[in-house]
Each structure stands twice: as C-alpha cells, then as structure tokens.
Design a protein around this motif. Structure first.
Motif, PDB file in Angstrom:
ATOM      1  N   GLY A 109      -5.804   8.268  14.389  1.00  0.00           N
ATOM      2  CA  GLY A 109      -4.729   8.958  15.136  1.00  0.00           C
ATOM      3  C   GLY A 109      -3.357   8.263  15.106  1.00  0.00           C
ATOM      4  N   SER A 110      -3.472   6.814  14.804  1.00  0.00           N
ATOM      5  CA  SER A 110      -2.223   6.199  14.892  1.00  0.00           C
ATOM      6  C   SER A 110      -1.476   6.410  13.568  1.00  0.00           C
ATOM      7  CB  SER A 110      -2.487   4.534  15.172  1.00  0.00           C
ATOM      8  OG  SER A 110      -3.116   4.099  13.907  1.00  0.00           O
ATOM      9  N   LEU A 111      -2.299   6.472  12.452  1.00  0.00           N
ATOM     10  CA  LEU A 111      -1.639   6.835  10.941  1.00  0.00           C
ATOM     11  C   LEU A 111      -1.017   8.265  11.014  1.00  0.00           C
ATOM     12  CD1 LEU A 111      -4.009   4.982   8.547  1.00  0.00           C
ATOM     13  CD2 LEU A 111      -1.619   4.171   9.253  1.00  0.00           C
ATOM     14  N   ASP A 112      -1.712   8.977  11.782  1.00  0.00           N
ATOM     15  CA  ASP A 112      -1.275  10.389  11.871  1.00  0.00           C
ATOM     16  C   ASP A 112      -0.917  10.982  10.571  1.00  0.00           C
ATOM     17  OD1 ASP A 112      -0.259  12.743  13.116  1.00  0.00           O
ATOM     18  OD2 ASP A 112       1.917  11.962  13.026  1.00  0.00           O
ATOM     19  N   PRO A 113      -2.436  11.265   9.953  1.00  0.00           N
ATOM     20  CA  PRO A 113      -2.249  12.107   8.620  1.00  0.00           C
ATOM     21  C   PRO A 113      -2.219  13.601   9.125  1.00  0.00           C
ATOM     22  CG  PRO A 113      -4.362  11.188   9.050  1.00  0.00           C
ATOM     23  CD  PRO A 113      -3.513  10.775  10.139  1.00  0.00           C
ATOM     24  N   VAL A 114      -1.649  14.361   8.076  1.00  0.00           N
ATOM     25  CA  VAL A 114      -1.893  15.797   8.114  1.00  0.00           C
ATOM     26  C   VAL A 114      -2.419  16.001   6.939  1.00  0.00           C
ATOM     27  CG1 VAL A 114      -0.547  17.976   8.148  1.00  0.00           C
ATOM     28  CG2 VAL A 114      -0.148  16.229  10.053  1.00  0.00           C
ATOM     29  N   MET A 115      -3.588  16.672   7.011  1.00  0.00           N
ATOM     30  CA  MET A 115      -4.307  16.970   5.647  1.00  0.00           C
ATOM     31  C   MET A 115      -3.874  18.032   4.794  1.00  0.00           C
ATOM     32  SD  MET A 115      -6.089  14.376   5.734  1.00  0.00           S
ATOM     33  CE  MET A 115      -7.137  14.634   4.438  1.00  0.00           C
ATOM     34  N   ASN A 141      -3.316   2.515  -6.896  1.00  0.00           N
ATOM     35  CA  ASN A 141      -4.742   2.994  -7.024  1.00  0.00           C
ATOM     36  C   ASN A 141      -4.889   4.597  -6.841  1.00  0.00           C
ATOM     37  OD1 ASN A 141      -7.291   3.339  -6.451  1.00  0.00           O
ATOM     38  ND2 ASN A 141      -7.494   1.120  -5.739  1.00  0.00           N
ATOM     39  N   TRP A 142      -4.459   4.945  -5.545  1.00  0.00           N
ATOM     40  CA  TRP A 142      -4.697   6.453  -5.587  1.00  0.00           C
ATOM     41  C   TRP A 142      -3.729   7.258  -6.392  1.00  0.00           C
ATOM     42  CZ3 TRP A 142      -5.974   8.376  -0.049  1.00  0.00           C
ATOM     43  CH2 TRP A 142      -7.194   7.685   0.508  1.00  0.00           C
ATOM     44  N   TYR A 143      -2.607   6.837  -6.601  1.00  0.00           N
ATOM     45  CA  TYR A 143      -1.781   7.701  -7.411  1.00  0.00           C
ATOM     46  C   TYR A 143      -2.267   7.732  -8.640  1.00  0.00           C
ATOM     47  CZ  TYR A 143       1.668   5.725  -4.135  1.00  0.00           C
ATOM     48  OH  TYR A 143       2.282   5.419  -2.705  1.00  0.00           O
ATOM     49  N   GLU A 144      -2.577   6.691  -9.386  1.00  0.00           N
ATOM     50  CA  GLU A 144      -3.367   6.766 -10.778  1.00  0.00           C
ATOM     51  C   GLU A 144      -4.729   7.424 -10.651  1.00  0.00           C
ATOM     52  OE1 GLU A 144      -1.650   2.858 -12.635  1.00  0.00           O
ATOM     53  OE2 GLU A 144      -3.661   2.772 -12.161  1.00  0.00           O
ATOM     54  N   LEU A 166      -2.634   7.203   4.094  1.00  0.00           N
ATOM     55  CA  LEU A 166      -4.205   7.248   4.218  1.00  0.00           C
ATOM     56  C   LEU A 166      -4.594   5.952   3.325  1.00  0.00           C
ATOM     57  CD1 LEU A 166      -5.223  10.871   4.297  1.00  0.00           C
ATOM     58  CD2 LEU A 166      -5.690   9.130   6.139  1.00  0.00           C
ATOM     59  N   GLN A 167      -3.936   5.539   2.339  1.00  0.00           N
ATOM     60  CA  GLN A 167      -4.277   4.623   1.547  1.00  0.00           C
ATOM     61  C   GLN A 167      -4.711   3.304   2.153  1.00  0.00           C
ATOM     62  OE1 GLN A 167      -3.961   3.156  -3.065  1.00  0.00           O
ATOM     63  NE2 GLN A 167      -2.327   4.279  -2.032  1.00  0.00           N
ATOM     64  N   ALA A 168      -4.111   3.337   3.483  1.00  0.00           N
ATOM     65  CA  ALA A 168      -4.122   1.948   4.238  1.00  0.00           C
ATOM     66  C   ALA A 168      -5.366   1.861   5.011  1.00  0.00           C
ATOM     67  CB  ALA A 168      -3.140   2.047   4.890  1.00  0.00           C
ATOM     68  N   LEU A 202       0.991  -1.274   0.157  1.00  0.00           N
ATOM     69  CA  LEU A 202      -0.128  -0.102   0.134  1.00  0.00           C
ATOM     70  C   LEU A 202       0.968   1.357   0.061  1.00  0.00           C
ATOM     71  CD1 LEU A 202      -2.702  -1.256   2.524  1.00  0.00           C
ATOM     72  CD2 LEU A 202      -3.175  -0.692   0.177  1.00  0.00           C
ATOM     73  N   GLY A 203       2.083   1.151  -0.110  1.00  0.00           N
ATOM     74  CA  GLY A 203       2.826   2.382  -0.120  1.00  0.00           C
ATOM     75  C   GLY A 203       2.988   2.968   1.006  1.00  0.00           C
ATOM     76  N   VAL A 204       2.870   2.547   2.523  1.00  0.00           N
ATOM     77  CA  VAL A 204       2.967   3.141   3.683  1.00  0.00           C
ATOM     78  C   VAL A 204       4.584   3.558   3.788  1.00  0.00           C
ATOM     79  CG1 VAL A 204       2.558   2.806   6.072  1.00  0.00           C
ATOM     80  CG2 VAL A 204       0.878   2.061   4.401  1.00  0.00           C
ATOM     81  N   THR A 205       4.898   4.406   4.346  1.00  0.00           N
ATOM     82  CA  THR A 205       6.368   4.705   4.697  1.00  0.00           C
ATOM     83  C   THR A 205       6.195   5.345   5.962  1.00  0.00           C
ATOM     84  OG1 THR A 205       6.008   6.800   3.691  1.00  0.00           O
ATOM     85  CG2 THR A 205       7.192   4.900   2.304  1.00  0.00           C
ATOM     86  N   GLY A 206       7.566   5.497   6.634  1.00  0.00           N
ATOM     87  CA  GLY A 206       7.714   6.318   7.709  1.00  0.00           C
ATOM     88  C   GLY A 206       7.478   5.394   8.932  1.00  0.00           C
ATOM     89  N   PRO A 207       7.047   5.923  10.193  1.00  0.00           N
ATOM     90  CA  PRO A 207       6.686   5.284  11.500  1.00  0.00           C
ATOM     91  C   PRO A 207       5.868   4.006  11.429  1.00  0.00           C
ATOM     92  CG  PRO A 207       6.682   7.510  12.006  1.00  0.00           C
ATOM     93  CD  PRO A 207       6.992   7.435  10.277  1.00  0.00           C
ATOM     94  N   ASN A 208       4.811   4.423  10.368  1.00  0.00           N
ATOM     95  CA  ASN A 208       3.730   3.396  10.128  1.00  0.00           C
ATOM     96  C   ASN A 208       4.427   2.104   9.621  1.00  0.00           C
ATOM     97  OD1 ASN A 208       1.889   5.415  11.164  1.00  0.00           O
ATOM     98  ND2 ASN A 208       1.398   6.129   9.137  1.00  0.00           N
ATOM     99  N   LEU A 209       5.138   2.321   8.635  1.00  0.00           N
ATOM    100  CA  LEU A 209       5.853   1.206   7.915  1.00  0.00           C
ATOM    101  C   LEU A 209       7.020   0.271   8.777  1.00  0.00           C
ATOM    102  CD1 LEU A 209       6.458  -0.361   5.255  1.00  0.00           C
ATOM    103  CD2 LEU A 209       8.373   1.168   4.950  1.00  0.00           C
ATOM    104  N   ARG A 210       7.514   1.218   9.768  1.00  0.00           N
ATOM    105  CA  ARG A 210       8.411   0.603  10.679  1.00  0.00           C
ATOM    106  C   ARG A 210       7.501  -0.228  11.932  1.00  0.00           C
ATOM    107  NH1 ARG A 210      11.235   5.306   9.041  1.00  0.00           N
ATOM    108  NH2 ARG A 210      10.503   6.604  10.696  1.00  0.00           N
ATOM    109  N   ALA A 211       6.533   0.230  12.232  1.00  0.00           N
ATOM    110  CA  ALA A 211       5.924  -0.257  13.074  1.00  0.00           C
ATOM    111  C   ALA A 211       5.211  -1.713  12.752  1.00  0.00           C
ATOM    112  CB  ALA A 211       4.617   0.371  13.472  1.00  0.00           C
ATOM    113  N   SER A 212       5.062  -2.159  11.467  1.00  0.00           N
ATOM    114  CA  SER A 212       4.720  -3.317  10.536  1.00  0.00           C
ATOM    115  C   SER A 212       5.940  -4.106  10.665  1.00  0.00           C
ATOM    116  CB  SER A 212       4.093  -2.869   9.471  1.00  0.00           C
ATOM    117  OG  SER A 212       3.141  -2.319   9.780  1.00  0.00           O
ATOM    118  N   GLY A 213       7.410  -3.773  11.032  1.00  0.00           N
ATOM    119  CA  GLY A 213       8.323  -4.656  10.989  1.00  0.00           C
ATOM    120  C   GLY A 213       9.354  -4.615   9.709  1.00  0.00           C
ATOM    121  N   VAL A 214       9.166  -3.402   9.007  1.00  0.00           N
ATOM    122  CA  VAL A 214       9.996  -3.059   8.037  1.00  0.00           C
ATOM    123  C   VAL A 214      10.980  -1.870   8.407  1.00  0.00           C
ATOM    124  CG1 VAL A 214      10.701  -2.578   5.400  1.00  0.00           C
ATOM    125  CG2 VAL A 214       8.341  -3.516   6.197  1.00  0.00           C
ATOM    126  N   ALA A 215      12.400  -2.489   8.368  1.00  0.00           N
ATOM    127  CA  ALA A 215      13.367  -1.447   8.887  1.00  0.00           C
ATOM    128  C   ALA A 215      13.724  -0.293   7.741  1.00  0.00           C
ATOM    129  CB  ALA A 215      14.533  -2.036   9.655  1.00  0.00           C
TER     130      ALA A 215
END
Lengths: 418, 163
Positions: free
Chosen positions: A407-413, B109-112, A387-389, A241-254
């Motif tokens: 709140g946990s994904l912490d988006p800033v609009m 999906n969203w990027y497109e 946010l896509q997640a 889903l292209g998640v990066t940053g703290p949210n990705l690292r909390a899922s186990g990707v360093a």
C-alpha cells in the motif's frame, strides 16, 4: 521493527509424545520449516493483479519474489501499429487513477519529438488537470492504503473528494474516468469560466475536508504503530533500485521532475517539494498528504495566472483542427484527413521525455523513422520501477506488514504491466 | 558540469570505444561499442564529477532489416549534474548477447529481464534472466518486428474446452 520469535518449543511432554507418534516428522521440524505462500494475483490488498511468492518462517518473510504480467496488454506493441494520435486513449489505461497526468506526459513527449509547443493557455490547462489528477490519484492512494491497514472509513472520505474532481473532468473532457483530454499541440476543448469556477469551489472546500481526514487518522494510535518503522527504504537503496516519485522523496532525496527539469510552466509556479528522511511506510503516507497540499497551492496559483488565448497551436500539419472548422472550411478538412489517415510524420530521431506523475517519473521513449507511426514507443512506468524495491522491503518483515508495504509503494498494475 | 564537459570527459577516457555523440531535441546520446558497456557504466557511475547513479531505463530497438539488428538503449541520470544521458550499444542478431549492467546499477535487473522477454536479448552475467511479463513457456519475443500484433494462434496454451 518488532520481530517476535517463533521458535517456541512445546513443553507439554504428553502432547509432544502424541504428536510424535502420529507422524514421522519431529515437532522441531514442523516449527523450523519454512512455508511458501502465494499472495495474489487475486488478492484485494495487492492493488490489482500483483502476485507475490513469499517464503515465510512463522510470520516472518524470509524471501519475496514478485511476479508481474497478469495485466500485460502489450501497449508498446500496439503503439507501433497506430498513429501518434490514436495512442492517446491508451495512455488513460496505464495509471488509471491519474489519467490526465498520463495524457499530458504523452503529448509532451510527442511535442518534444515534433519540436512544437502548445499555446500558453493550453499548457496552463494541462498543468491544472495534471494537478487535479494528482490529487485524485493521491486520494485513491491514501484511502486504499488506510483501508489495507484497517481504517476502512478513510476510503469513503477520500473517494468523496475524488468524485468531485471527476465531475470537473466530466465537464472538461466529457468523461469522468477515461479522459483522453489532451491533443498534440493543445487540449481537446477550452476550459470555460464555469469549469474554472468549479475548480476554485472544489479547492475552497477541499482544504478543510482534507484537514478532517488527517484528524480522522493521525490520532489513531493503531494506524501510526502499524506503519512506523515498517518497510524502511534508505536513500542509497532507493536510488540504486530506480525508485522515483513520492517513494524516493520519502527516503530523503529531493528529486522532483517538475523542479529538476521543469516542463509546462512549473518554473513560474511557487511550490515546495516535501521530503522525509525516515523512508518508512508512515513517511510515505505523510509525504502523499503533503504533496496534496502542495498541489492545492499550485492549483490556486494556476487559477490566478490562467492566461487568455488559444488552446491549440497554429500548426496545421501536426495539430488537429477544431471540429467546427472541419465542417465549414476546405483547408481544415484536408489537414484533418491527412493527419488522421497518414499521421503527423515527425522527423527521424528519438526522444526521452519524463514527467512527474503521482506514482513517480513516467517516461516515454519514442523512436521515429519519419512515418506516421512510432517505430518504437517505450513506456518507463514508475509503478514497475518502484515495485522492484518490494523484494528488499519485504525481507524480514512480518506477513501482515507486506500489505502495508504494498500500500505504501502504491503500485498501479495497469501501469506496471503495460 | 556542463554538457560539453561531460561528453568530452567520457570521450577522453574511452577514446575509440565511444563511437558517436549526438544531440537531438536536447537529448544527448552516446553510441558505444557493446563489449565496453560495463566498463563505461562503471565509470559513469563512480566518477566523482559524473555520478550517474540512477539507471532509469533499459530497452532495445529492433531495426528489423539492418545488419546489426538490435540497439540496446540505457537511460541514466546524474543527480549531481541534473543530467539525463542516453547510451546506445548496437549488437547483431546472431547471437543477440550483451553484458549485463546489473552489477553496476541494481535497478537494471528488471529492465533487462523485460528487454529479454520482449526482444530475446541475452544479458550475460545477469543474476536472474527470466521472462518479466509473458508466461514461462512462451516461445516468442513479442516486440520483435516479425511478431504479428494479433499474436500467433496456439502460442499461448488455453484451458481445454469442457465436454
């Protein structure tokens, strides 16, 4: 995850009969029916103007459709009509909790396009303000997150610390919030000894204060139970889903851009990348706390290693001269006039530069046609991608968990909508 | 894998579909023919040595006066090789259509959708091609070069004036 069954059927015959007579729907219909609710855009817990369309069955979310664009200001279009330097203040308005990080990422992208490098001291100052900004952003993230799930005291404590960082920015950049501090080829003004002293004083008192915050929240069983096992994002989905940053690292990707593709002087600094494998809301909370601690560690090292020297590169065709020089020297006046009126004219080509921001990987893709304005400037904003997640995380969750998940994904609009 | 091995491996596999490999400031770009985009994407993602598992960004460039007006730009990343790759596919304005890579990378999906909203590129086989930022009834695609920065008066319906 606790999922309470909602399919309790009335057993009282009298009530049932009365209800049946009053309307033409059956009681089973009323309980089976799914409802669509519209959460936001004016909802305090959506961190700005995020709108979620939720299809709910009882209290369980069946489907979730996020709608964006309520804060769309068209920065990418505006960027095509202004010079590279003019766009710096607009980067403040992307992720407005971490303005300095955006400033730094943008000028680094332009410098990559130009093929120039700022002096070492300028880069160290950039690193310092980026890390301070990261702490400030995580203070907002942690505080509002705790507030969303019911621990209202926390936000007061975190904002108290954030205020101190903004005081440092005030001294450094002349503005607390919309800093616009960096310049192409350097920074706006040098950090004097007094500022560095302020940073050190802040760090010395911050560590015990942050430990206290942990003491406030972590023994709180309600807080832990509210977040544990909620909104689990596994490793593969996070990458997909292209998640990066703290949210990705909390899922186990360093994966941290500071380590993977070191920019500035992060390769000279010793720091860890905190990783959690649970991928739930609680892991995302812990991870932000750990990142703050790492930032403190980085900041101490930056202060110890801060080199002396210039804060602007000696490249008169691309780098703005200092104001005092413009008023006294002819050459500088001409260069200033040319840069402001005709721009810095980078060579034709396109670059993608990304930096590790508090929300994730902020990328700038700049296409230059050799003129003073960018032909195209695309912002790869981490909040948008994270946010896509949300649709996947909300499916099957309780409606009150949706708040915790946002709140946990912490988006800033400001950043997600550009 | 080294950068050379990566690009040569893709070139080997797809031959003439890879039109050009360029490097600028350390960024490697791959120009490909638009009709092969999904095949190439699948190869990039699933190949053992490459593993470009994350799609970071999809966008378009509007060249305004060129015959092939739009270039679709993909940024993909491989954790295994720690490598950023840019893929470009140039399409003509009439019709602005390209296959969607959503089946390969879900994040596309969203990027497109955003690219469709901003440039009016139609992504074939996209599961949910709606506007991302602009309202549903909006007729224009704002990041196209012919769209003025100040906007088009009347293009966004405003609430009626009170009496």
């Amino acid at each position: 995850m606790t999922m309470t069954s909602n399919k309790k059927v009335y057993t009282d015959e009298k009530i049932l009969k009365k209800l049946m007579e009053d309307s033409n729907i059956t009681i089973e219909d009323a309980l089976e029916n799914e409802m669509v609710i519209n959460m936001g855009p004016q909802h305090p817990a959506t961190h700005g103007v995020l709108r979620l369309l939720l299809r709910i069955d009882g209290e369980t979310v069946v489907n979730c459709v996020p709608e964006l664009g309520y804060l769309h200001r068209g920065y990418e279009k505006m960027a095509e009509e202004m010079s590279y330097i003019e766009f710096i203040p607009h980067t403040d308005r992307l992720d407005y909790t971490a303005t300095m990080c955006n400033n730094v990422a943008y000028v680094l992208a332009v410098e990559k396009l130009l093929g120039i490098e700022a002096p070492k001291r300028a880069q160290y100052i950039r690193m310092m303000v980026a890390e301070l900004s990261r702490i400030a952003a995580h203070m907002v993230a942690i505080g509002t997150y705790a507030m969303d799930v019911g621990a209202v005291t926390m936000v007061m404590w975190t904002f108290r610390e954030r205020e101190k960082i903004q005081n440092i920015f005030d001294r450094l950049a002349g503005a607390r919030f919309t800093t616009s501090y960096t310049r192409i080829g350097g920074v706006a003004s040098d950090a004097d000894d007094e500022t560095l002293k302020m940073v050190r004083e802040f760090l010395d008192q911050f560590h015990p204060a942050f430990e206290e915050m942990d003491k406030l929240l972590l023994p709180n069983k309600i807080f832990i139970n509210r977040l544990e096992g909620i909104g689990v994002l596994n490793k593969d989905d996070a990458i997909e889903l292209g998640v990066t940053g703290p949210n990705l690292r909390a899922s186990g990707v360093a994966y941290d851009v500071r380590r993977a593709k070191p920019y500035l002087f992060y390769d000279e600094i010793d720091f860890n990348i905190p990783v959690y494998t649970e991928g739930d809301c609680l892991a995302r909370y812990f991870l932000r706390g750990d990142e703050v601690r790492e930032s403190v560690k980085i900041l101490y090292q930056i202060l110890d290693k801060m080199p002396a020297g210039e804060v602007r590169a000696n490249d008169p065709k691309h780098v703005l001269p200092h104001k005092t020089e413009i008023y006294t020297k002819m050459e500088e006046l001409i260069h200033d006039f040319m840069i402001i009126n005709y721009g810095i004219n980078p060579p034709e080509g396109d670059v993608f530069f990304s930096a590790e921001n508090p929300k994730g990987e902020l990328g700038f893709y700049i296409v230059s046609n050799g003129k003073g304005k960018p032909w195209k400037l695309k912002i790869r904003s981490p909040s948008f991608c994270n946010l896509q997640a949300i649709a996947q995380l909300c499916k099957g969750a309780m409606i009150s968990d949706v708040i915790a998940i946002i709140g946990s994904l912490d988006p800033v609009m400001g950043e997600a909508d550009k | 894998m080294e950068q050379k091995n990566i690009t040569s491996k893709i070139k080997e596999k797809f031959g003439e579909s890879v039109l050009e490999i360029t490097e600028f400031r350390g960024d490697v770009s791959l120009s490909v023919t638009p009709n092969k985009i999904v095949e190439i994407a699948e190869f990039l993602k699933n190949d053992e040595d490459l593993q470009f598992v994350m799609c970071k960004d999809v966008t378009a460039i509007d060249w305004a006066t060129r015959k092939n007006r739009f270039t679709i730009v993909y940024h993909v990343y491989s954790f295994k090789n720690n490598f950023n790759l840019r893929i470009k596919a140039t399409i003509s304005e009439d019709p602005p259509v390209i296959d969607s890579v959503t089946s390969v990378w879900r994040s596309a999906n969203w990027y497109e959708r955003e690219t469709y909203d901003m440039y009016g590129i139609n992504f074939r086989n996209h599961p949910d091609l709606r506007r991302m930022y602009m309202p549903e009834g909006f007729e224009y695609h704002p990041l196209r070069k012919e769209f003025p920065v100040l906007g088009i008066p009347g293009s966004l319906p405003l609430p009626e004036k009170p009496e």
